[in-house]
Design a protein around this motif. Structure first.
Motif, PDB file in Angstrom:
ATOM      1  N   PRO A 185       0.813  -1.228   0.000  1.00  0.00           N
ATOM      2  CA  PRO A 185       0.000   0.000   0.000  1.00  0.00           C
ATOM      3  C   PRO A 185       0.842   1.272   0.000  1.00  0.00           C
ATOM      4  O   PRO A 185       0.460   2.259  -0.615  1.00  0.00           O
ATOM      5  CB  PRO A 185      -0.819  -0.114   1.292  1.00  0.00           C
ATOM      6  CG  PRO A 185      -0.705  -1.532   1.718  1.00  0.00           C
ATOM      7  CD  PRO A 185       0.473  -2.158   1.061  1.00  0.00           C
ATOM      8  N   GLU A 186       2.041   1.227   0.651  1.00  0.00           N
ATOM      9  CA  GLU A 186       2.833   2.473   0.693  1.00  0.00           C
ATOM     10  C   GLU A 186       3.348   2.858  -0.697  1.00  0.00           C
ATOM     11  O   GLU A 186       3.431   4.036  -1.039  1.00  0.00           O
ATOM     12  CB  GLU A 186       3.963   2.411   1.740  1.00  0.00           C
ATOM     13  CG  GLU A 186       4.990   1.331   1.624  1.00  0.00           C
ATOM     14  CD  GLU A 186       4.562  -0.017   2.232  1.00  0.00           C
ATOM     15  OE1 GLU A 186       3.379  -0.227   2.543  1.00  0.00           O
ATOM     16  OE2 GLU A 186       5.451  -0.884   2.358  1.00  0.00           O
ATOM     17  N   VAL A 187       3.667   1.834  -1.534  1.00  0.00           N
ATOM     18  CA  VAL A 187       4.126   2.154  -2.905  1.00  0.00           C
ATOM     19  C   VAL A 187       2.943   2.691  -3.717  1.00  0.00           C
ATOM     20  O   VAL A 187       3.072   3.668  -4.456  1.00  0.00           O
ATOM     21  CB  VAL A 187       4.738   0.910  -3.592  1.00  0.00           C
ATOM     22  CG1 VAL A 187       5.139   1.240  -5.027  1.00  0.00           C
ATOM     23  CG2 VAL A 187       5.933   0.402  -2.804  1.00  0.00           C
ATOM     24  N   GLU A 188       1.771   2.054  -3.557  1.00  0.00           N
ATOM     25  CA  GLU A 188       0.591   2.559  -4.266  1.00  0.00           C
ATOM     26  C   GLU A 188       0.303   3.992  -3.827  1.00  0.00           C
ATOM     27  O   GLU A 188      -0.030   4.847  -4.643  1.00  0.00           O
ATOM     28  CB  GLU A 188      -0.622   1.653  -4.013  1.00  0.00           C
ATOM     29  CG  GLU A 188      -0.488   0.312  -4.726  1.00  0.00           C
ATOM     30  CD  GLU A 188      -1.798  -0.465  -4.813  1.00  0.00           C
ATOM     31  OE1 GLU A 188      -2.755  -0.105  -4.100  1.00  0.00           O
ATOM     32  OE2 GLU A 188      -1.845  -1.428  -5.592  1.00  0.00           O
ATOM     33  N   ALA A 189       0.456   4.272  -2.527  1.00  0.00           N
ATOM     34  CA  ALA A 189       0.164   5.617  -2.032  1.00  0.00           C
ATOM     35  C   ALA A 189       1.181   6.622  -2.573  1.00  0.00           C
ATOM     36  O   ALA A 189       0.822   7.701  -3.040  1.00  0.00           O
ATOM     37  CB  ALA A 189       0.176   5.622  -0.508  1.00  0.00           C
ATOM     38  N   GLU A 190       2.460   6.230  -2.581  1.00  0.00           N
ATOM     39  CA  GLU A 190       3.501   7.164  -3.029  1.00  0.00           C
ATOM     40  C   GLU A 190       3.340   7.509  -4.510  1.00  0.00           C
ATOM     41  O   GLU A 190       3.552   8.647  -4.924  1.00  0.00           O
ATOM     42  CB  GLU A 190       4.886   6.527  -2.799  1.00  0.00           C
ATOM     43  CG  GLU A 190       6.046   7.499  -2.949  1.00  0.00           C
ATOM     44  CD  GLU A 190       7.202   6.952  -3.756  1.00  0.00           C
ATOM     45  OE1 GLU A 190       7.463   5.739  -3.705  1.00  0.00           O
ATOM     46  OE2 GLU A 190       7.845   7.761  -4.452  1.00  0.00           O
ATOM     47  N   THR A 191       2.961   6.514  -5.297  1.00  0.00           N
ATOM     48  CA  THR A 191       2.845   6.751  -6.745  1.00  0.00           C
ATOM     49  C   THR A 191       1.417   7.118  -7.130  1.00  0.00           C
ATOM     50  O   THR A 191       1.158   7.481  -8.272  1.00  0.00           O
ATOM     51  CB  THR A 191       3.253   5.487  -7.530  1.00  0.00           C
ATOM     52  OG1 THR A 191       2.474   4.386  -7.028  1.00  0.00           O
ATOM     53  CG2 THR A 191       4.721   5.171  -7.366  1.00  0.00           C
ATOM     54  N   GLY A 192       0.495   6.969  -6.195  1.00  0.00           N
ATOM     55  CA  GLY A 192      -0.910   7.268  -6.483  1.00  0.00           C
ATOM     56  C   GLY A 192      -1.500   6.310  -7.506  1.00  0.00           C
ATOM     57  O   GLY A 192      -2.448   6.650  -8.216  1.00  0.00           O
ATOM     58  N   ALA A 193      -0.935   5.125  -7.609  1.00  0.00           N
ATOM     59  CA  ALA A 193      -1.345   4.212  -8.685  1.00  0.00           C
ATOM     60  C   ALA A 193      -2.377   3.189  -8.217  1.00  0.00           C
ATOM     61  O   ALA A 193      -2.314   2.708  -7.088  1.00  0.00           O
ATOM     62  CB  ALA A 193      -0.114   3.486  -9.209  1.00  0.00           C
ATOM     63  N   GLU A 194      -3.310   2.874  -9.125  1.00  0.00           N
ATOM     64  CA  GLU A 194      -4.310   1.837  -8.828  1.00  0.00           C
ATOM     65  C   GLU A 194      -4.047   0.640  -9.732  1.00  0.00           C
ATOM     66  O   GLU A 194      -3.798   0.816 -10.929  1.00  0.00           O
ATOM     67  CB  GLU A 194      -5.720   2.332  -9.186  1.00  0.00           C
ATOM     68  CG  GLU A 194      -6.218   3.511  -8.409  1.00  0.00           C
ATOM     69  CD  GLU A 194      -7.426   4.123  -9.136  1.00  0.00           C
ATOM     70  OE1 GLU A 194      -8.308   3.386  -9.628  1.00  0.00           O
ATOM     71  OE2 GLU A 194      -7.448   5.363  -9.238  1.00  0.00           O
ATOM     72  N   ARG A 195      -4.170  -0.560  -9.178  1.00  0.00           N
ATOM     73  CA  ARG A 195      -3.899  -1.774  -9.959  1.00  0.00           C
ATOM     74  C   ARG A 195      -5.105  -2.162 -10.814  1.00  0.00           C
ATOM     75  O   ARG A 195      -6.256  -2.007 -10.381  1.00  0.00           O
ATOM     76  CB  ARG A 195      -3.554  -2.921  -9.020  1.00  0.00           C
ATOM     77  CG  ARG A 195      -3.118  -4.177  -9.722  1.00  0.00           C
ATOM     78  CD  ARG A 195      -2.418  -5.101  -8.754  1.00  0.00           C
ATOM     79  NE  ARG A 195      -1.831  -6.207  -9.459  1.00  0.00           N
ATOM     80  CZ  ARG A 195      -2.350  -7.442  -9.474  1.00  0.00           C
ATOM     81  NH1 ARG A 195      -3.443  -7.705  -8.803  1.00  0.00           N
ATOM     82  NH2 ARG A 195      -1.753  -8.406 -10.149  1.00  0.00           N
ATOM     83  N   ARG A 196      -4.828  -2.645 -12.020  1.00  0.00           N
ATOM     84  CA  ARG A 196      -5.856  -3.174 -12.918  1.00  0.00           C
ATOM     85  C   ARG A 196      -5.318  -4.424 -13.605  1.00  0.00           C
ATOM     86  O   ARG A 196      -4.099  -4.559 -13.769  1.00  0.00           O
ATOM     87  CB  ARG A 196      -6.174  -2.177 -14.048  1.00  0.00           C
ATOM     88  CG  ARG A 196      -6.825  -0.890 -13.627  1.00  0.00           C
ATOM     89  CD  ARG A 196      -8.329  -1.078 -13.391  1.00  0.00           C
ATOM     90  NE  ARG A 196      -8.958   0.201 -13.148  1.00  0.00           N
ATOM     91  CZ  ARG A 196      -8.935   0.871 -12.006  1.00  0.00           C
ATOM     92  NH1 ARG A 196      -8.274   0.378 -10.969  1.00  0.00           N
ATOM     93  NH2 ARG A 196      -9.553   2.028 -11.883  1.00  0.00           N
TER      94      ARG A 196
END
Ligand code: DGY
Length: 328
Positions: A185-196
């Motif tokens: 979650p911290e990498v998703e938060a830092e990059t603001g990226a959502e997985r698809r």
């Protein structure tokens, strides 16, 4: 007889790292700007203690057996290592290394340069002026696609993919990613990226940037079916490895208007470029320049040399790819 290790470098590298290598080793550099023909390569590898290879040389069982039992390390001067058969290296007791991290930001810069050049038709505009064709400013002239506040889909969310995501955030873009693993979650938060999943990403993305390794699974990951799933305003950028994209299918998608444009740093049959792509205005092509800056090539050379020195000293090289070799 020299006690100094005997090292082959298959293409000239930057002076700084080369000088460091020469302080400890006898170094042979292959000077042919188009690389070593295979037959010659199999001759010149013989009897080396270490070899610094480029992504253009195939390192396989034949190469390793030609080098002989004294070879300790193949230090690939690239982050990508699809040219190196790791199993064959391990079987031969040879360490294999690459040059990750030091080129991450530079390669992400290149991806972003291609995104912008393809979206805003910069290659086409430059060609127009260089051809000295008549032109005048007009409201409908050479209209491109905006980047800001659009959606980018990043395919392969490793170090370089994440660095592209950080740049995209600076442009106010929404970032989607697809990867074999869900990121913490911290990498998703830092990059603001959502997985698809890949196909869902393609249906939503205005820009698609490819950052996967070349493996049997990713060869032709982008084929005719995938292009059909993309938006008609979409821009595809590839700075990973050429064979990830089926170039015939890409040429079809670009000429039929199935997608808007493409920016390519790498090619399916590199250094050959599919002649159909060269005929199209809506593709920007550059000759595998992803990591080609002075600082980054110095850093890549330095890391390759550090790996060689570690192996020669019987230590674990910093970016060892086949740790199993240590137990063999
Ligand atoms: C790599 O390192 O794999 C790039 O393709 C060239 O720098």
């Amino acid at each position: 007889m020299s006690e100094r290790p005997n090292v082959l470098v298959t293409r000239p590298i930057m002076d700084g790292p080369l000088a460091t290598l020469r302080e400890r080793c006898d170094v042979t550099i292959h000077e042919n700007e188009f690389g070593i023909p295979r037959e010659e390569l199999l001759q010149v590898v013989r009897g080396r203690d270490a070899i610094i290879t480029m992504l253009t040389e195939k390192v396989d069982a034949e190469f390793l057996s030609a080098a002989g039992p004294g070879l300790k390390i193949v230090a690939n001067h690239a982050v990508g290592f699809d040219n190196v058969d790791l199993e064959a290296c391990t079987a031969a007791g040879v360490m294999a290394t690459n040059t990750p991290d030091v080129l991450t930001e530079t390669t992400a810069d290149t991806a972003f340069a291609l995104i912008m050049a393809a979206a805003r038709r910069l290659g086409e505009g430059e060609r127009l002026l260089r051809a000295r064709r008549p032109w005048i400013w007009g409201p409908l002239m050479m209209l491109g696609q905006d980047l800001h506040h659009k959606t980018i889909g990043i395919v392969g969310f490793g170090r370089i993919g994440q660095a592209v995501a950080r740049r995209a955030r600076g442009f106010g873009m929404r970032v989607l990613y697809t990867d074999a693993v869900t990121l913490p979650p911290e990498v998703e938060a830092e990059t603001g990226a959502e997985r698809r999943e890949l196909d869902a990403l393609l249906a939503e993305a205005d820009f698609v940037s490819i950052h996967v390794n070349l493996t049997p699974e990713t060869r032709h990951l982008f084929d005719a079916e995938r292009f059909r799933k993309m938006k008609s305003n979409a821009v595809l950028v590839n700075t990973s490895r050429g064979p990830v994209v089926d170039e015939e299918a890409l040429a079809d998608a670009l000429s039929s208007g199935e997608i808007f444009a493409a920016g390519l740093d790498v090619f399916e049959k590199e250094p050959e470029v599919n002649p159909r792509l060269l005929e199209l205005e809506n593709v920007v092509v550059i000759p595998h320049l992803g990591s080609a800056t002075v600082d980054t090539r110095n850093a890549m050379g330095a890391l390759a040399v550090e790996n060689v020195f570690a192996a020669l000293d019987g230590k674990r090289p910093p970016t060892l790819l086949n740790p199993d070799v240590l137990g063999s």
